[in-house]
Design a protein around this motif. Structure first.
Motif, PDB file in Angstrom:
ATOM      1  N   PRO A 205     -13.559   4.917  16.151  1.00  0.00           N
ATOM      2  CA  PRO A 205     -14.549   5.653  15.357  1.00  0.00           C
ATOM      3  C   PRO A 205     -14.328   7.160  15.444  1.00  0.00           C
ATOM      4  CG  PRO A 205     -15.467   5.124  17.501  1.00  0.00           C
ATOM      5  CD  PRO A 205     -14.065   4.552  17.489  1.00  0.00           C
ATOM      6  N   ASN A 206     -15.070   7.895  14.640  1.00  0.00           N
ATOM      7  CA  ASN A 206     -15.144   9.359  14.691  1.00  0.00           C
ATOM      8  C   ASN A 206     -13.771  10.023  14.607  1.00  0.00           C
ATOM      9  OD1 ASN A 206     -16.522  11.797  14.831  1.00  0.00           O
ATOM     10  ND2 ASN A 206     -16.474  11.869  17.062  1.00  0.00           N
ATOM     11  N   GLN A 207     -12.935   9.539  13.680  1.00  0.00           N
ATOM     12  CA  GLN A 207     -11.605  10.106  13.482  1.00  0.00           C
ATOM     13  C   GLN A 207     -11.286  10.118  11.989  1.00  0.00           C
ATOM     14  OE1 GLN A 207      -8.590   8.806  16.550  1.00  0.00           O
ATOM     15  NE2 GLN A 207     -10.143   7.249  16.964  1.00  0.00           N
ATOM     16  N   GLN A 208     -10.183  10.756  11.638  1.00  0.00           N
ATOM     17  CA  GLN A 208      -9.777  10.778  10.244  1.00  0.00           C
ATOM     18  C   GLN A 208      -8.264  10.659  10.143  1.00  0.00           C
ATOM     19  OE1 GLN A 208     -11.369  14.775   9.178  1.00  0.00           O
ATOM     20  NE2 GLN A 208      -9.244  15.338   8.705  1.00  0.00           N
ATOM     21  N   THR A 209      -7.812  10.112   9.020  1.00  0.00           N
ATOM     22  CA  THR A 209      -6.388   9.850   8.823  1.00  0.00           C
ATOM     23  C   THR A 209      -5.983  10.219   7.406  1.00  0.00           C
ATOM     24  OG1 THR A 209      -6.640   7.935  10.299  1.00  0.00           O
ATOM     25  CG2 THR A 209      -4.569   8.124   9.093  1.00  0.00           C
ATOM     26  N   THR A 210      -4.839  10.876   7.291  1.00  0.00           N
ATOM     27  CA  THR A 210      -4.291  11.268   5.993  1.00  0.00           C
ATOM     28  C   THR A 210      -3.103  10.383   5.658  1.00  0.00           C
ATOM     29  OG1 THR A 210      -4.985  13.570   6.338  1.00  0.00           O
ATOM     30  CG2 THR A 210      -3.272  13.171   4.674  1.00  0.00           C
ATOM     31  N   LEU A 211      -3.037   9.980   4.407  1.00  0.00           N
ATOM     32  CA  LEU A 211      -1.929   9.146   3.928  1.00  0.00           C
ATOM     33  C   LEU A 211      -1.148   9.908   2.868  1.00  0.00           C
ATOM     34  CD1 LEU A 211      -0.537   6.290   3.721  1.00  0.00           C
ATOM     35  CD2 LEU A 211      -2.096   5.869   1.817  1.00  0.00           C
ATOM     36  N   PHE A 212       0.163  10.109   3.128  1.00  0.00           N
ATOM     37  CA  PHE A 212       1.032  10.686   2.115  1.00  0.00           C
ATOM     38  C   PHE A 212       1.570   9.564   1.234  1.00  0.00           C
ATOM     39  CE2 PHE A 212       1.860  14.001   5.565  1.00  0.00           C
ATOM     40  CZ  PHE A 212       0.890  14.854   5.060  1.00  0.00           C
ATOM     41  N   PRO A 213       1.775   9.829  -0.060  1.00  0.00           N
ATOM     42  CA  PRO A 213       2.189   8.772  -0.990  1.00  0.00           C
ATOM     43  C   PRO A 213       3.439   7.998  -0.562  1.00  0.00           C
ATOM     44  CG  PRO A 213       1.491  10.682  -2.223  1.00  0.00           C
ATOM     45  CD  PRO A 213       1.476  11.092  -0.779  1.00  0.00           C
ATOM     46  N   ALA A 214       4.363   8.636   0.127  1.00  0.00           N
ATOM     47  CA  ALA A 214       5.588   7.948   0.532  1.00  0.00           C
ATOM     48  C   ALA A 214       5.315   6.795   1.490  1.00  0.00           C
ATOM     49  CB  ALA A 214       6.561   8.943   1.177  1.00  0.00           C
ATOM     50  N   SER A 215       4.149   6.822   2.156  1.00  0.00           N
ATOM     51  CA  SER A 215       3.814   5.774   3.124  1.00  0.00           C
ATOM     52  C   SER A 215       2.821   4.750   2.573  1.00  0.00           C
ATOM     53  CB  SER A 215       3.219   6.406   4.393  1.00  0.00           C
ATOM     54  OG  SER A 215       4.090   7.345   4.968  1.00  0.00           O
ATOM     55  N   SER A 216       2.455   4.872   1.299  1.00  0.00           N
ATOM     56  CA  SER A 216       1.378   4.030   0.771  1.00  0.00           C
ATOM     57  C   SER A 216       1.749   2.552   0.755  1.00  0.00           C
ATOM     58  CB  SER A 216       0.981   4.493  -0.635  1.00  0.00           C
ATOM     59  OG  SER A 216       2.078   4.419  -1.520  1.00  0.00           O
ATOM     60  N   LEU A 217       2.994   2.217   0.451  1.00  0.00           N
ATOM     61  CA  LEU A 217       3.389   0.808   0.430  1.00  0.00           C
ATOM     62  C   LEU A 217       3.337   0.188   1.824  1.00  0.00           C
ATOM     63  CD1 LEU A 217       6.257   0.636  -2.198  1.00  0.00           C
ATOM     64  CD2 LEU A 217       4.054  -0.498  -2.290  1.00  0.00           C
ATOM     65  N   LYS A 218       3.670   0.960   2.842  1.00  0.00           N
ATOM     66  CA  LYS A 218       3.588   0.434   4.211  1.00  0.00           C
ATOM     67  C   LYS A 218       2.138   0.103   4.561  1.00  0.00           C
ATOM     68  CE  LYS A 218       7.689   2.311   6.462  1.00  0.00           C
ATOM     69  NZ  LYS A 218       8.208   3.081   7.622  1.00  0.00           N
ATOM     70  N   LEU A 219       1.221   0.957   4.133  1.00  0.00           N
ATOM     71  CA  LEU A 219      -0.195   0.699   4.403  1.00  0.00           C
ATOM     72  C   LEU A 219      -0.646  -0.566   3.689  1.00  0.00           C
ATOM     73  CD1 LEU A 219      -3.003   1.466   5.456  1.00  0.00           C
ATOM     74  CD2 LEU A 219      -3.284   2.900   3.416  1.00  0.00           C
ATOM     75  N   ILE A 220      -0.297  -0.698   2.418  1.00  0.00           N
ATOM     76  CA  ILE A 220      -0.709  -1.864   1.647  1.00  0.00           C
ATOM     77  C   ILE A 220      -0.127  -3.142   2.239  1.00  0.00           C
ATOM     78  CG2 ILE A 220      -0.414  -3.022  -0.575  1.00  0.00           C
ATOM     79  CD1 ILE A 220      -2.575  -0.994  -0.691  1.00  0.00           C
ATOM     80  N   LYS A 221       1.134  -3.143   2.575  1.00  0.00           N
ATOM     81  CA  LYS A 221       1.782  -4.347   3.115  1.00  0.00           C
ATOM     82  C   LYS A 221       1.232  -4.713   4.492  1.00  0.00           C
ATOM     83  CE  LYS A 221       6.148  -5.161   2.359  1.00  0.00           C
ATOM     84  NZ  LYS A 221       7.617  -5.036   2.331  1.00  0.00           N
ATOM     85  N   SER A 222       0.692  -3.730   5.227  1.00  0.00           N
ATOM     86  CA  SER A 222       0.125  -4.033   6.546  1.00  0.00           C
ATOM     87  C   SER A 222      -1.152  -4.858   6.438  1.00  0.00           C
ATOM     88  CB  SER A 222      -0.170  -2.723   7.295  1.00  0.00           C
ATOM     89  OG  SER A 222      -1.258  -2.030   6.710  1.00  0.00           O
ATOM     90  N   LEU A 223      -1.750  -4.902   5.241  1.00  0.00           N
ATOM     91  CA  LEU A 223      -2.967  -5.701   5.034  1.00  0.00           C
ATOM     92  C   LEU A 223      -2.669  -7.191   5.010  1.00  0.00           C
ATOM     93  CD1 LEU A 223      -4.638  -3.577   2.206  1.00  0.00           C
ATOM     94  CD2 LEU A 223      -5.041  -3.439   4.667  1.00  0.00           C
TER      95      LEU A 223
END
Length: 524
Positions: A205-223
């Motif tokens: 909790p109580n944190q924040q994260t930034t996603l750059f477009p080059a990493s967006s597919l890695k985030l989606i596939k991690s789901l």
């Protein structure tokens, strides 16, 4: 060899899809940490540091992180929760008023940063801050908070620098929420709403994260599973599984025509785009509710005096919400659930125009009902009741609901605490809309810093906000009548099915003293 070819196709398609997506927006998703529990701890500081659960009848609808560390989970039965954590403190969360109040305070603070704020329930908000980002390419801003699996590749459109600056603004927003309200939050910063929501959940909790477009597919596939993509609900997921699509990668590779055959062109294209992390939806300014009301279920009542008494109590609750909203309603609706002689229950509703504020001008703030006004409303509701129930014959009623609607449109008569009141509609058709001289909800600096095209967009969007309606719930949302949709959406599928089965069963037998799950999620 075939697998390699498929991987090559995937890489090519991914690059093609990503290259076609614009990264010009900066979206922040703000999610309040264990919202209900935080509100309780703010109202009662002695609860801090203790394992705390928020109950609605026999369900722990949410809990704080101390309770989660001891094995308590959201939507767990109270019995199971106490078995796992005997020291669990339970707070009654059936009255949503205190949570609504805090949610509104949060919303007002967010609007001091940008007019583009979209609420998701009580504890989540999207904020579009694109207009606040420095367009200069000389920025050397460092990311505030975490970065999701940072890639060396830097997009030539300058999105990385914009998102870095967005992370700093997100930190400022979270700092202000903490300083003014004592609320801690998580934030996700990305180039669209979908990715901002997803990446914000990676560090809590109580944190924040930034996603750059080059990493967006890695985030989606991690789901891994399509069900984990916001926008793909349980019903849609069952259809996907019937098609043999049980992973996000399979959804990405599925022939679009196959999806169109199952879902139609619009939905098929949308869910496949989501599977690649593409979301073109805008952050929409949250409008005031189209109707304000509440329902109350109870053991069978059979006399008009009992109905009148129930309506009086219900009116007191509903009018408190109308007062807070500040708008003047012109319609009232009564909902009745009655039992027929054939042993099944039926819901019916009637509504009518009502003017119980004769002599009160529209710009006067709504206040408590006086004795004559209350009498007029109750009389009107009883007249509606007699149209639903033939009082000359025997009858039984197990639910009553009151809702007010027909509020003035935002442009013609701005609502109290509504964005509409900060702009005038007196401009001629060909003239740009102008704000009035005085505003109280937005900071002056926020409005002044909006570029002309963005400012005009805000005003045009306000003009297009839908007119008042009596419908509060989407027609395609499968939720039992009288159940809080926000809680129902979070329930596990098996409990949803149990609630729906109970609703069906109640239509087949005479209602006795309520003792089922439906009673635990009544709207407040």
């Amino acid at each position: 060899m075939e697998a390699e070819d498929q991987s090559d196709d995937f890489t090519y398609n991914s690059v093609a899809i990503q290259s076609s997506e614009k990264h010009d927006r900066v979206i922040i998703h703000i999610d309040i940490d264990c919202f209900y529990a935080q509100v309780e701890m703010i109202l009662n500081p002695s609860l801090r540091g203790k394992p705390l659960g928020i109950k609605q009848k026999n369900i722990v609808v949410t809990c704080n992180y101390e309770a989660r560390a001891l094995g308590v989970e959201k939507l767990m039965s109270i019995k199971t929760a106490l078995e796992k954590c005997p020291s669990l403190v339970l707070a009654n969360g059936e009255d949503l008023k205190k949570y609504r109040d805090m949610s509104e305070k949060i919303y007002q603070i967010l609007q001091s940063f940008s007019p583009f704020v979209e609420k998701l329930g009580l504890d989540e908000n999207f904020i579009d801050i694109t207009h606040k980002i420095n367009k200069s390419s000389e920025t050397t801003t460092e990311v505030s908070g975490h970065i999701f699996q940072n890639e060396d590749e830097v997009c030539t459109c300058g999105c990385n620098d914009r998102l870095k600056e967005g992370s700093v603004i997100a930190q400022e927003i979270r700092n202000q929420l903490k300083a003014e309200l004592g609320i801690t939050t998580c934030a996700g910063i990305a180039c669209n709403k979908l990715l901002a929501k997803l990446v914000g959940a990676t560090h809590k909790p109580n944190q924040q994260t930034t996603l750059f477009p080059a990493s967006s597919l890695k985030l989606i596939k991690s789901l891994k599973h399509p069900r984990n993509i916001p926008g793909i609900g349980s019903a849609m997921n069952r259809k996907l599984e019937a098609l043999g699509i049980d992973t996000i990668e399979k959804l990405q590779f599925t022939d679009l025509f196959k999806l169109i055959e199952a879902f139609g062109a619009k939905t098929a294209n949308q869910i496949q785009q989501l599977s690649f992390g593409i979301d073109d939806s805008r952050v929409k300014i949250t409008d005031k509710p189209k109707s304000i009301g509440a329902e109350d279920g109870f053991p069978t009542i059979k006399t008009e005096s009992e109905v009148r008494k129930k309506l009086k109590c219900l009116l007191d609750r509903v009018w408190e919400l109308v007062e807070k909203d500040g708008r003047r309603p012109s319609q009232v609706k009564l909902t009745v659930r009655k039992l027929h002689a054939t042993n099944h229950s039926v819901r019916e509703a009637r509504q009518t125009a009502i003017d119980f504020m004769t002599g009160v001008t529209s710009n006067v703030t709504i206040g408590p009902l006086n004795e004559n006004q209350e009498k007029k409303v109750i009389t009107t509701l009883m007249n509606l009741f007699e149209k639903v129930v033939n009082c000359d014959e025997s009858w039984q009623v197990t639910l009553l609901g009151i809702s007010f609607s027909g509020f003035p449109s935002g442009i013609e008569s701005p609502a109290k605490n509504s964005i509409n009141k900060y702009f005038t509609s007196s401009s001629r058709p060909n003239e740009p809309l102008q704000p009035p001289a005085k505003r109280s909800r937005f900071d002056e600096s926020v409005l002044q810093e909006l570029p002309p095209d963005i400012r005009q967009e805000v005003l045009e969007e306000i003009q297009q906000l839908p007119s008042s309606s009596t419908s509060q719930q989407p027609e395609d949302f499968d939720c039992p009548k009288g159940v809080d949709p926000q809680i129902f959406r979070e329930l596990p599928l098996e409990i949803q099915n149990e609630l729906l089965a109970e609703e069906k069963k109640k239509k087949q037998i005479l209602t006795k003293k309520p003792n089922n799950l439906l009673q635990y999620f009544r709207k407040v």
